[in-house]
Design a protein around this motif. Sequence first.
Motif, PDB file in Angstrom:
ATOM      1  N   GLU A   1       0.672  -1.076   0.308  1.00 42.34           N
ATOM      2  CA  GLU A   1       0.146  -0.143   0.105  1.00 42.34           C
ATOM      3  C   GLU A   1       0.553   1.014  -0.090  1.00 42.34           C
ATOM      4  O   GLU A   1       1.489   0.822   1.343  1.00 42.34           O
ATOM      5  CB  GLU A   1      -1.190   0.079   0.798  1.00 42.34           C
ATOM      6  N   VAL A   2       0.683   2.298  -1.046  1.00 45.15           N
ATOM      7  CA  VAL A   2       1.560   3.035  -1.015  1.00 45.15           C
ATOM      8  C   VAL A   2       1.496   4.303  -0.857  1.00 45.15           C
ATOM      9  O   VAL A   2       0.023   4.682  -1.194  1.00 45.15           O
ATOM     10  CB  VAL A   2       1.938   3.506  -3.356  1.00 45.15           C
ATOM     11  N   VAL A   3       2.064   4.890   0.436  1.00 46.21           N
ATOM     12  CA  VAL A   3       1.579   6.101   1.130  1.00 46.21           C
ATOM     13  C   VAL A   3       2.544   6.751   0.486  1.00 46.21           C
ATOM     14  O   VAL A   3       3.996   6.705   1.007  1.00 46.21           O
ATOM     15  CB  VAL A   3       1.680   5.838   2.777  1.00 46.21           C
ATOM     16  N   GLU A   4       2.108   8.249   0.514  1.00 44.80           N
ATOM     17  CA  GLU A   4       2.956   9.939   0.122  1.00 44.80           C
ATOM     18  C   GLU A   4       3.064   9.952   1.299  1.00 44.80           C
ATOM     19  O   GLU A   4       2.335  10.809   1.848  1.00 44.80           O
ATOM     20  CB  GLU A   4       2.352  10.038  -1.093  1.00 44.80           C
ATOM     21  N   PRO A   5       4.489  10.279   1.986  1.00 45.98           N
ATOM     22  CA  PRO A   5       4.022  11.039   3.042  1.00 45.98           C
ATOM     23  C   PRO A   5       4.686  12.608   3.063  1.00 45.98           C
ATOM     24  O   PRO A   5       3.982  13.011   3.493  1.00 45.98           O
ATOM     25  CB  PRO A   5       6.092  10.872   3.279  1.00 45.98           C
TER      26      PRO A   5
END
Length: 186
Positions: free
Chosen positions: A97-101
Motif C-alpha cells: 500500500e503506497v503511502v505518499e509522506p
Amino acid sequence: MNKAFTKETDSDEDDEPGLPPLPAGGKNYITPQGYARLRAELLDLMDNERPKVVEIVHWAASNGDRSENGDYLYGKKRLREIDRRIRFLTKRLEIAEVVEPSVHAGSDQVYFGATVTYMDDQGQSRTVTIMGIDEADSNQGQVSWIAPVARALLKARVGDEVQLPTPSGLRTLEVLDVEYPSAGRD
C-alpha cells in the motif's frame, strides 16, 4: 520410497531471512520510492539476471555429466535463489500500500514517512525516518513502521512525551521535531 528419489524443496516459507514478517492482517505500507526500488529489482531479476543464468545452465547441461559440472550445479542453485526472490518481491508488491509522506508536509504530528528527532530520558538525541518494512535501512537512520520506537512515536506531536517499552523497562521519549519530504523528492 528411497530418500535419494525425493525432491529437495526449499523452505515453504518464501520470506527472505532477516526481514520481519508483516503483522497478521496488516498492510505492507511503503513509500513511492521504496515501491519503485522493489519493482525495479523484480524487473531486473526477471528481464536480465534470470535469463542469463538460464542460458548458463542450458549451456552447462549440454556439456554432458551434470554431477560434477560446477557451472550447472551453481547455476541451478542461483536460479532457485532468483526464483525465491522473485516470488517474495511479487507477493510483497501485490499487497503493498503506497503511502505518499509528503501529504503531511508542514504537520507537527508523526505519520508514516516522517523524519522524527527525539530525545530519550538519558538526554540522547536521535533522528529516525519511519519507513516500510521492506525499505527501512537502519544504517541510514530508517526504522520500519512496526518497530517499537516507530510505534511509540506514531501519532505523537512535537513536544509530546511517549513511552517506549524496552526489555530493561519503560523509557520516555520527547518528540523534538517532525519533518516530511516535499512532494516529488526522491
